[in-house]
Design a protein around this motif. Structure first.
Motif, PDB file in Angstrom:
ATOM      1  N   ILE A  89      -6.631   1.667 -20.093  1.00 39.15           N
ATOM      2  CA  ILE A  89      -6.526   3.113 -19.872  1.00 39.15           C
ATOM      3  C   ILE A  89      -5.075   3.537 -19.975  1.00 39.15           C
ATOM      4  O   ILE A  89      -4.736   4.492 -20.668  1.00 39.15           O
ATOM      5  CB  ILE A  89      -7.099   3.498 -18.497  1.00 39.15           C
ATOM      6  N   THR A  90      -4.209   2.813 -19.254  1.00 32.71           N
ATOM      7  CA  THR A  90      -2.782   3.127 -19.259  1.00 32.71           C
ATOM      8  C   THR A  90      -2.006   1.957 -18.688  1.00 32.71           C
ATOM      9  O   THR A  90      -2.578   1.046 -18.091  1.00 32.71           O
ATOM     10  CB  THR A  90      -2.484   4.416 -18.451  1.00 32.71           C
ATOM     11  N   ASN A  91      -0.696   1.985 -18.874  1.00 27.39           N
ATOM     12  CA  ASN A  91       0.225   1.033 -18.249  1.00 27.39           C
ATOM     13  C   ASN A  91       1.172   1.830 -17.370  1.00 27.39           C
ATOM     14  O   ASN A  91       1.746   2.830 -17.817  1.00 27.39           O
ATOM     15  CB  ASN A  91       1.025   0.265 -19.302  1.00 27.39           C
ATOM     16  N   ILE A  92       1.337   1.408 -16.124  1.00 29.33           N
ATOM     17  CA  ILE A  92       2.216   2.114 -15.190  1.00 29.33           C
ATOM     18  C   ILE A  92       3.434   1.244 -14.906  1.00 29.33           C
ATOM     19  O   ILE A  92       3.298   0.119 -14.425  1.00 29.33           O
ATOM     20  CB  ILE A  92       1.472   2.451 -13.886  1.00 29.33           C
ATOM     21  N   PRO A  93       4.652   1.755 -15.198  1.00 25.83           N
ATOM     22  CA  PRO A  93       5.871   0.997 -14.906  1.00 25.83           C
ATOM     23  C   PRO A  93       6.017   0.750 -13.404  1.00 25.83           C
ATOM     24  O   PRO A  93       5.657   1.597 -12.587  1.00 25.83           O
ATOM     25  CB  PRO A  93       6.991   1.908 -15.412  1.00 25.83           C
ATOM     26  N   THR A  94       6.536  -0.424 -13.062  1.00 29.42           N
ATOM     27  CA  THR A  94       6.751  -0.790 -11.662  1.00 29.42           C
ATOM     28  C   THR A  94       8.174  -1.292 -11.495  1.00 29.42           C
ATOM     29  O   THR A  94       8.983  -1.218 -12.417  1.00 29.42           O
ATOM     30  CB  THR A  94       5.789  -1.909 -11.229  1.00 29.42           C
ATOM     31  N   GLY A  95       8.444  -1.878 -10.325  1.00 26.58           N
ATOM     32  CA  GLY A  95       9.718  -2.532 -10.084  1.00 26.58           C
ATOM     33  C   GLY A  95       9.764  -3.853 -10.838  1.00 26.58           C
ATOM     34  O   GLY A  95       8.884  -4.163 -11.644  1.00 26.58           O
ATOM     35  N   ALA A 102      -3.436  -5.296  -4.503  1.00 23.01           N
ATOM     36  CA  ALA A 102      -4.568  -5.161  -3.588  1.00 23.01           C
ATOM     37  C   ALA A 102      -5.051  -3.717  -3.609  1.00 23.01           C
ATOM     38  O   ALA A 102      -4.267  -2.794  -3.802  1.00 23.01           O
ATOM     39  CB  ALA A 102      -4.180  -5.566  -2.176  1.00 23.01           C
ATOM     40  N   VAL A 103      -6.359  -3.545  -3.416  1.00 24.64           N
ATOM     41  CA  VAL A 103      -6.975  -2.215  -3.428  1.00 24.64           C
ATOM     42  C   VAL A 103      -7.279  -1.783  -1.997  1.00 24.64           C
ATOM     43  O   VAL A 103      -7.904  -2.522  -1.243  1.00 24.64           O
ATOM     44  CB  VAL A 103      -8.277  -2.218  -4.259  1.00 24.64           C
ATOM     45  N   CYS A 104      -6.831  -0.585  -1.641  1.00 23.84           N
ATOM     46  CA  CYS A 104      -7.188   0.030  -0.361  1.00 23.84           C
ATOM     47  C   CYS A 104      -8.452   0.841  -0.616  1.00 23.84           C
ATOM     48  O   CYS A 104      -8.401   1.917  -1.215  1.00 23.84           O
ATOM     49  CB  CYS A 104      -6.061   0.927   0.139  1.00 23.84           C
ATOM     50  N   SER A 105      -9.587   0.303  -0.188  1.00 24.16           N
ATOM     51  CA  SER A 105     -10.874   0.932  -0.490  1.00 24.16           C
ATOM     52  C   SER A 105     -11.076   2.256   0.235  1.00 24.16           C
ATOM     53  O   SER A 105     -11.725   3.156  -0.283  1.00 24.16           O
ATOM     54  CB  SER A 105     -12.011  -0.037  -0.163  1.00 24.16           C
ATOM     55  N   LEU A 106     -10.514   2.417   1.409  1.00 25.28           N
ATOM     56  CA  LEU A 106     -10.690   3.648   2.175  1.00 25.28           C
ATOM     57  C   LEU A 106     -10.017   4.845   1.506  1.00 25.28           C
ATOM     58  O   LEU A 106     -10.593   5.926   1.424  1.00 25.28           O
ATOM     59  CB  LEU A 106     -10.147   3.477   3.599  1.00 25.28           C
ATOM     60  N   ASN A 107      -8.813   4.646   0.997  1.00 23.75           N
ATOM     61  CA  ASN A 107      -8.048   5.739   0.371  1.00 23.75           C
ATOM     62  C   ASN A 107      -8.069   5.702  -1.150  1.00 23.75           C
ATOM     63  O   ASN A 107      -7.472   6.548  -1.796  1.00 23.75           O
ATOM     64  CB  ASN A 107      -6.591   5.697   0.837  1.00 23.75           C
ATOM     65  N   ASN A 108      -8.721   4.684  -1.733  1.00 21.34           N
ATOM     66  CA  ASN A 108      -8.746   4.486  -3.182  1.00 21.34           C
ATOM     67  C   ASN A 108      -7.335   4.479  -3.767  1.00 21.34           C
ATOM     68  O   ASN A 108      -7.025   5.192  -4.708  1.00 21.34           O
ATOM     69  CB  ASN A 108      -9.624   5.528  -3.876  1.00 21.34           C
ATOM     70  N   THR A 109      -6.486   3.663  -3.148  1.00 22.27           N
ATOM     71  CA  THR A 109      -5.127   3.473  -3.635  1.00 22.27           C
ATOM     72  C   THR A 109      -4.917   2.001  -3.929  1.00 22.27           C
ATOM     73  O   THR A 109      -5.538   1.137  -3.329  1.00 22.27           O
ATOM     74  CB  THR A 109      -4.082   3.959  -2.608  1.00 22.27           C
ATOM     75  N   ILE A 110      -4.021   1.726  -4.871  1.00 21.52           N
ATOM     76  CA  ILE A 110      -3.752   0.365  -5.301  1.00 21.52           C
ATOM     77  C   ILE A 110      -2.295   0.067  -4.979  1.00 21.52           C
ATOM     78  O   ILE A 110      -1.406   0.864  -5.290  1.00 21.52           O
ATOM     79  CB  ILE A 110      -4.032   0.192  -6.811  1.00 21.52           C
ATOM     80  N   TYR A 111      -2.050  -1.084  -4.354  1.00 20.31           N
ATOM     81  CA  TYR A 111      -0.702  -1.483  -3.941  1.00 20.31           C
ATOM     82  C   TYR A 111      -0.258  -2.668  -4.780  1.00 20.31           C
ATOM     83  O   TYR A 111      -0.987  -3.653  -4.910  1.00 20.31           O
ATOM     84  CB  TYR A 111      -0.693  -1.847  -2.458  1.00 20.31           C
ATOM     85  N   THR A 127      -6.688   9.021 -10.278  1.00 22.68           N
ATOM     86  CA  THR A 127      -5.937   9.636 -11.375  1.00 22.68           C
ATOM     87  C   THR A 127      -5.114   8.635 -12.190  1.00 22.68           C
ATOM     88  O   THR A 127      -4.558   9.000 -13.218  1.00 22.68           O
ATOM     89  CB  THR A 127      -4.991  10.722 -10.832  1.00 22.68           C
ATOM     90  N   ASP A 128      -5.025   7.389 -11.709  1.00 19.63           N
ATOM     91  CA  ASP A 128      -4.218   6.359 -12.379  1.00 19.63           C
ATOM     92  C   ASP A 128      -2.767   6.790 -12.553  1.00 19.63           C
ATOM     93  O   ASP A 128      -2.147   6.585 -13.594  1.00 19.63           O
ATOM     94  CB  ASP A 128      -4.824   5.974 -13.733  1.00 19.63           C
ATOM     95  N   THR A 129      -2.225   7.394 -11.506  1.00 22.13           N
ATOM     96  CA  THR A 129      -0.826   7.814 -11.514  1.00 22.13           C
ATOM     97  C   THR A 129      -0.109   7.212 -10.313  1.00 22.13           C
ATOM     98  O   THR A 129      -0.728   6.888  -9.300  1.00 22.13           O
ATOM     99  CB  THR A 129      -0.697   9.356 -11.457  1.00 22.13           C
ATOM    100  N   LEU A 130       1.191   7.094 -10.437  1.00 14.67           N
ATOM    101  CA  LEU A 130       2.013   6.554  -9.370  1.00 14.67           C
ATOM    102  C   LEU A 130       2.158   7.592  -8.262  1.00 14.67           C
ATOM    103  O   LEU A 130       2.510   8.749  -8.525  1.00 14.67           O
ATOM    104  CB  LEU A 130       3.388   6.172  -9.914  1.00 14.67           C
ATOM    105  N   ILE A 131       1.867   7.183  -7.019  1.00 10.57           N
ATOM    106  CA  ILE A 131       2.022   8.069  -5.871  1.00 10.57           C
ATOM    107  C   ILE A 131       3.433   7.947  -5.305  1.00 10.57           C
ATOM    108  O   ILE A 131       4.122   8.942  -5.105  1.00 10.57           O
ATOM    109  CB  ILE A 131       0.995   7.735  -4.764  1.00 10.57           C
ATOM    110  N   THR A 132       3.859   6.695  -5.046  1.00 12.46           N
ATOM    111  CA  THR A 132       5.170   6.462  -4.449  1.00 12.46           C
ATOM    112  C   THR A 132       5.543   5.000  -4.590  1.00 12.46           C
ATOM    113  O   THR A 132       4.730   4.171  -4.994  1.00 12.46           O
ATOM    114  CB  THR A 132       5.175   6.858  -2.944  1.00 12.46           C
TER     115      THR A 132
END
Length: 190
Positions: A89-95, A102-111, A127-132
């Motif tokens: 779908i996409t590639n998201i730059p990281t550090g 790991a996936v946070c199932s409650l908030n649907n966020t990926i760490y 949305t497959d976007t960087l939050i923070t």
């Protein structure tokens, strides 16, 4: 009787002598397999090959969105793969040097923990976007989610501790000192 579909992701790792351009580009293969029936057990077969970076290390599956997240250490990004269509779908730059996801199932966020830069990247699973990004310590090894506390637990090899991140606020709530270098972490939901 209905067939159960099982998606199995296999990471093919490679090792190189010294230069980045000497790497053999590994692949991710997803395998779809019907549930075994009493009369027959079908053999596994690859249904797709997905080129998702040079050196893949950690990955996590988000069952809410049917997406696979793959850390690409050499290229410093996370590939997000649609597990239904077997496409990136996409590639998201990281550090620097993302290693564990790991996936946070409650908030649907990926760490995503990054070993060298010492930070954790938080991706929105819808949305497959960087939050923070969250600054932690250098030398992170693994990250695991606890649904009981709604927190991520991040092992820090260099500082001999575990960083606890609240998934609702994306803030560090605690750093737990340990006597030796923690390498891995997992939680039992019971």
């Amino acid at each position: 009787m209905k067939n159960l579909t099982i998606i199995l992701a296999v990471i093919t790792m490679c090792f190189c002598s010294c230069k980045k351009d000497e790497f053999v580009r590994p692949t991710i293969r997803t395998t779809e397999r019907p549930a075994p029936t009493p009369s027959s057990t079908p053999p596994d077969s690859a249904v797709a090959t997905i080129n998702a970076g040079i050196t893949k290390h950690g990955m996590a599956f988000n069952s809410s969105t049917n997406k696979l997240y793959v850390a690409n250490q050499v290229d410093d990004y996370v590939s997000i793969i649609n597990a239904t269509s077997n496409t990136i779908i996409t590639n998201i730059p990281t550090g620097i040097f993302p290693s564990s996801i790991a996936v946070c199932s409650l908030n649907n966020t990926i760490y995503v923990s990054c070993n060298v830069s010492g930070d954790v990247y938080v991706i929105d699973g819808n949305t497959d976007t960087l939050i923070t990004s969250i600054t932690t310590n250098t030398g992170e090894s693994f990250i695991a989610y606890s649904s009981t506390t709604n927190c991520m637990y991040l092992t820090n090899v260099a500082t001999n501790d575990v960083t606890v991140i609240n998934c609702a606020t994306q803030l560090i709530v605690s750093v737990v000192p340990l006597s030796s270098s923690p390498k891995g972490i997992v939680f039992c939901p019971i």
